[in-house]
Design a protein around this motif. Structure first.
Motif, PDB file in Angstrom:
ATOM      1  N   LEU A  29       0.861  -1.181   0.000  1.00 34.00           N
ATOM      2  CA  LEU A  29       0.000   0.000   0.000  1.00 34.00           C
ATOM      3  C   LEU A  29       0.897   1.230   0.000  1.00 34.00           C
ATOM      4  O   LEU A  29       2.024   1.184   0.511  1.00 34.00           O
ATOM      5  N   ILE A  40      -4.570   6.660   0.356  1.00 33.49           N
ATOM      6  CA  ILE A  40      -3.898   5.363   0.346  1.00 33.49           C
ATOM      7  C   ILE A  40      -4.283   4.651  -0.943  1.00 33.49           C
ATOM      8  O   ILE A  40      -5.464   4.568  -1.285  1.00 33.49           O
ATOM      9  N   LEU A  42      -3.408   1.242  -3.699  1.00 30.98           N
ATOM     10  CA  LEU A  42      -2.840  -0.100  -3.805  1.00 30.98           C
ATOM     11  C   LEU A  42      -3.252  -0.702  -5.140  1.00 30.98           C
ATOM     12  O   LEU A  42      -4.152  -0.177  -5.810  1.00 30.98           O
ATOM     13  N   LYS A  43      -2.615  -1.808  -5.493  1.00 27.74           N
ATOM     14  CA  LYS A  43      -2.995  -2.487  -6.733  1.00 27.74           C
ATOM     15  C   LYS A  43      -4.001  -3.591  -6.432  1.00 27.74           C
ATOM     16  O   LYS A  43      -3.856  -4.320  -5.441  1.00 27.74           O
ATOM     17  N   SER A  44      -5.002  -3.678  -7.264  1.00 29.44           N
ATOM     18  CA  SER A  44      -5.987  -4.740  -7.146  1.00 29.44           C
ATOM     19  C   SER A  44      -6.041  -5.447  -8.499  1.00 29.44           C
ATOM     20  O   SER A  44      -5.286  -5.103  -9.417  1.00 29.44           O
ATOM     21  N   THR A  54      -6.020   1.386  -7.248  1.00 28.84           N
ATOM     22  CA  THR A  54      -7.294   1.847  -6.692  1.00 28.84           C
ATOM     23  C   THR A  54      -7.056   2.543  -5.348  1.00 28.84           C
ATOM     24  O   THR A  54      -5.976   2.417  -4.768  1.00 28.84           O
ATOM     25  N   SER A  55      -8.032   3.286  -4.904  1.00 30.25           N
ATOM     26  CA  SER A  55      -7.868   4.022  -3.651  1.00 30.25           C
ATOM     27  C   SER A  55      -8.540   3.274  -2.509  1.00 30.25           C
ATOM     28  O   SER A  55      -9.461   2.503  -2.705  1.00 30.25           O
TER      29      SER A  55
ATOM     30  N   TYR B   4     -15.413  -2.522  -6.934  1.00 29.89           N
ATOM     31  CA  TYR B   4     -14.661  -1.730  -5.973  1.00 29.89           C
ATOM     32  C   TYR B   4     -14.221  -0.473  -6.708  1.00 29.89           C
ATOM     33  O   TYR B   4     -13.544  -0.554  -7.729  1.00 29.89           O
ATOM     34  N   ASN B   5     -14.633   0.656  -6.205  1.00 26.97           N
ATOM     35  CA  ASN B   5     -14.330   1.926  -6.879  1.00 26.97           C
ATOM     36  C   ASN B   5     -14.856   1.927  -8.310  1.00 26.97           C
ATOM     37  O   ASN B   5     -14.271   2.520  -9.210  1.00 26.97           O
ATOM     38  N   GLU B  13     -11.891 -10.853  -3.963  1.00 26.65           N
ATOM     39  CA  GLU B  13     -11.066  -9.642  -3.930  1.00 26.65           C
ATOM     40  C   GLU B  13     -11.849  -8.497  -3.276  1.00 26.65           C
ATOM     41  O   GLU B  13     -11.308  -7.730  -2.487  1.00 26.65           O
TER      42      GLU B  13
END
Lengths: 83, 251
Positions: A29, A40, A42-44, A54-55, B4-5, B13
């Protein structure tokens, strides 16, 4: 959530901003110190398996993608300079 | 399938991200070293639950967004006309934007200190210079600022439909310390002692009482301020003291 290395800086909108890497649950993160907020990112992984930035919390997707790319660029530049 | 977002991710996930989000909220609240702490941004606020019998801490957008701003694309124009990070305590009920929130959506903004600029013209300088200061309460690691909040949903082209909370910090006339620091505007955040902070969250307060609380002036004797580096935003510890030879001490 553990710090994972030293704070580094990236240039965003012409301004130097600080980035603190962390690890949490085996994921990386990045806490971003923008002039007006802390973010903050990170990669998803999308359904098709491709990665995306993404945040966390949700709500700053575009910003996460923009800054995530700057971090990717920073690391790839860093790597190139090693060789 | 979950989003997500606004992006499709697997259910697993999604659950993992949501769990992480929950876990890191505490961290975000307690470790704000990268946040500059002045104007704009996301910040923890305390909102009453169940008639103020309980409370929740939420990250909220530091800029009160009213309903008439319907999409992110309109924010730029909105910001040219309004600055809504702060809401003047004296004028809460004079403002069509803030009156309803003052009556029914009051919150507390959790803070460990804040930044403000002091203007001073050193000898020989052509114009006044701005010197950042850090202001804190020496006897309290955290304290409460009065706030008002408003829910907001982006209805723009790339909207995710997410409901976010937005807020403004309520301000009052500067006390004797803040009048020296914020010497151009002579204002300060409305800092509330614990008993008044709890009262601020209670439903059913009269307009008169809300006005009294919104304009409460925290005693200067219980606050301290010192100058910090002009590049504090880039420093590991932005609150580190930095003395300027030309700047007279606060009295």
């Amino acid at each position: 959530m553990q710090k994972d290395g030293e704070i580094f800086t990236i240039v965003y909108n012409g301004q130097q901003i600080k980035v603190q890497p962390y690890t949490y649950q085996n994921r990386s993160l990045f806490a971003i110190g923008l002039p007006n907020k802390q973010l903050i990112i990170l990669k998803s992984e999308k359904l098709d398996g491709t990665e995306f930035w993404t945040s966390m919390p949700q709500g700053e997707q575009k910003l996460a993608e923009h800054i995530g790319k700057l971090i990717d660029d920073k690391f790839s530049t860093k790597q190139q300079t090693l060789f | 399938m979950c989003y997500y977002n606004g992006i499709k991710v697997t259910k697993l996930e999604y659950i993992e991200l949501m769990q992480m989000e929950k876990d890191i909220r505490q961290f975000i609240t307690s470790d704000m070293t990268l946040v500059n702490g002045f104007n704009y941004g996301d910040y923890p606020i305390i909102k009453p639950l169940d008639g103020a019998k309980d409370f929740e801490i939420k990250l909220a957008h530091w800029e009160f967004l009213p309903e008439f701003v319907s999409k992110v694309e309109d924010l730029e124009d909105f910001r040219k006309k309004y600055i809504t990070m702060n809401a003047k305590g004296e004028d809460l009920f004079k403002s069509r934007m803030y009156a309803d929130a003052a009556r029914s959506r009051r919150c507390l903004v959790l803070s460990s200190g804040f930044y403000e600029w002091r203007e001073y013209k050193p000898e020989g300088a052509k114009k006044p210079q701005k010197y950042p200061h850090y202001i804190y309460l020496p006897n309290r690691a955290y304290f409460f600022m009065a706030g008002i909040w408003n829910p907001w949903v982006d209805q723009g082209v790339e909207a995710t439909g997410e409901l976010i909370d937005t807020f403004a910090v309520v301000t009052t006339a500067a006390n004797s310390l803040m009048a020296q620091v914020h010497n151009t505007k002579m204002r300060m955040p409305t800092i509330l002692p614990e008993d008044l902070a709890i009262e601020w969250l209670q439903p059913g307060l009269s307009d008169e009482r809300i006005h009294q609380l919104a304009t409460y002036q925290y005693p200067a004797s219980e606050m301290e301020a010192y100058p910090i580096n002009k590049d504090f935003r880039l420093m590991e510890d932005p609150t580190e003291r930095f003395d300027y030879v030309e700047l007279p001490a606060l009295v």
